[in-house]
Design a protein around this motif. Sequence first.
Motif, short mmCIF file in Angstrom:
data_model
loop_
_atom_site.label_atom_id
_atom_site.label_comp_id
_atom_site.label_asym_id
_atom_site.label_seq_id
_atom_site.Cartn_x
_atom_site.Cartn_y
_atom_site.Cartn_z
N UNK A 168 0.84 -1.20 0.00
CA UNK A 168 0.00 0.00 0.00
C UNK A 168 0.87 1.25 0.00
N UNK A 169 0.31 2.34 -0.44
CA UNK A 169 1.05 3.60 -0.51
C UNK A 169 1.45 4.05 0.90
N UNK A 170 2.67 4.48 1.03
CA UNK A 170 3.16 4.98 2.31
C UNK A 170 3.84 3.93 3.16
N UNK A 171 3.74 2.63 2.77
CA UNK A 171 4.32 1.56 3.58
C UNK A 171 5.84 1.71 3.69
N UNK A 172 6.50 1.93 2.55
CA UNK A 172 7.95 2.05 2.57
C UNK A 172 8.40 3.20 3.45
N UNK A 173 7.71 4.31 3.38
CA UNK A 173 8.08 5.46 4.19
C UNK A 173 7.96 5.17 5.68
N UNK A 174 6.89 4.44 6.06
CA UNK A 174 6.71 4.10 7.48
C UNK A 174 7.82 3.17 7.96
N UNK A 175 8.19 2.22 7.13
CA UNK A 175 9.27 1.30 7.51
C UNK A 175 10.59 2.04 7.64
N UNK A 176 10.86 2.92 6.71
CA UNK A 176 12.12 3.68 6.77
C UNK A 176 12.18 4.55 8.01
N UNK A 177 11.03 5.09 8.39
CA UNK A 177 11.00 5.92 9.60
C UNK A 177 11.24 5.07 10.84
N UNK A 178 10.61 3.88 10.88
CA UNK A 178 10.81 2.99 12.03
C UNK A 178 12.23 2.45 12.09
N UNK A 179 12.88 2.33 10.95
CA UNK A 179 14.22 1.75 10.88
C UNK A 179 15.31 2.76 11.24
N UNK A 180 14.93 3.99 11.54
CA UNK A 180 15.92 5.01 11.87
C UNK A 180 16.78 4.54 13.05
N UNK A 181 18.08 4.60 12.88
CA UNK A 181 19.00 4.15 13.93
C UNK A 181 19.53 2.75 13.72
N UNK A 182 18.87 1.96 12.88
CA UNK A 182 19.37 0.62 12.58
C UNK A 182 20.43 0.70 11.48
#
Length: 467
Positions: A420-434
């Motif tokens: 779905x639209x926006x999924x990649x952006x949400x994952x990238x935001x959650x992955x911050x610091x990894x």
Amino acid sequence: MFGTAVRQLGYAWSMMSGRRFRLRDVYTLVDDMRETLETFGSPGEGADDLIAGNDPELQEDLTRRRLRRTVAHAAAESPYYRRWFAEHGVDPASITPQTLSSIAPTSKADLRGRPAAFVSDLARPSVLAHTTGTTGTTGTPTLVWFSAYEIELLSCLSALSLMMSGNVRTDDVWANASSSRSVAQILTERAVTRTGAVFAHLGTIDPAATLDRLATPLHVPGKRAQMSHLNVPASHLAALVQEAERGGWRAADFALTTIWSGGEVLTDALRERAEHAFGAEVRDGYGMTEIAPVSGRVCPDGHLHLSADQGLVEILDPETLAPAAPGEVGTIVVTPYSTFRDTTLLLRYVTGDLVQVLAEPPTCALAALPATSRVLGRRSPGGLTTRDVLDLLQAEHALPLPTRYALEGTILYVVAGKAEQGLLGRLEERAHGLPLTGIVLVETAEDLPTPCRLRTDLLEISFERGL
């Protein structure tokens, strides 16, 4: 009462001396515990002492005795260790918990390459168990031999544990939705039936068929109307959760009280979704075929507590194999005691499963048992652990379950279906610091750069869903 006391003394003598158990004592202890539960509803004060003592000085003395006998058996009876001690000039009698590091750790490759070399000359093999091969880099199963003594003893000890700490009672119905490829299937079936409960082998069949069977009334005299306990690896639990959510199932459709998960990393996100979908407590545990009966359970505070009675557990640096310091990540290394194991003998077996050494001693209800963090799984060359990735991905409900991914360097490939639209952006935001330089969404598992092996893939054909 006198007979019970005598049997408990015999059990305690074996535990303290490190010698073999008399199976008739263990059988009858299980029957006594079952009768106690049927009569009084609870095990009674001090029942946990049958499984483990809490006196540190006593535990230290028992560890020395058990380790001494275990090393002596391995050095004298198994071709692999007999040759190792001779070649390295190490006296087996000199080994104590403090000098155990003088024995080289045993790797999975050692056991996989020469499984017969670890079998005792005095053994009477009865069962050949194959691991699933899902956690190794080659996918090749490891072979482990068990005697009839081991099978009977381990199943009885498991039955005692299920009754005392697992709340399994005679009216329960236990559903086993795991692969039959390991010895756990045999041990669990024998353990559950010894408690008086019913064992139902579902296997890893189509998730929709599994849900149908869990929800179907049984109408069996003296037993619960529906299945009450479910044993399932985390990836297959994820598949069941996905099917339940998509199929419109409600928690009220089931009567599960407890879901037992082990063998794979279980995240908080998946546990919460499973408890919501099925209305049952999800318990996280740890164990593997090679180190049975050594196992662990996760307490409410999130610590993995490993039993000190059945084997000596070390947490070693995965690269240097030196003891891991508090706060550091290490691999679980286990020496199962010969009191419980008399066929495939292993000293300092490197499981490859990573945990973090606790920075401070635990203060939880199970603080008397040795503790680490929950299992982290494996670590990629970039430094990410299995738990790091699953925590990231399973927090996103838009991703399909079970979670499938692949790491290529610091790039994470994720099976997202029709994203779905926006999924990649949400994952990238959650992955911050990894330690990731990119996330790539793919549609199917076939699009991953490397295979993603899960225990739920050990699927068995069920005619009700077609071939």
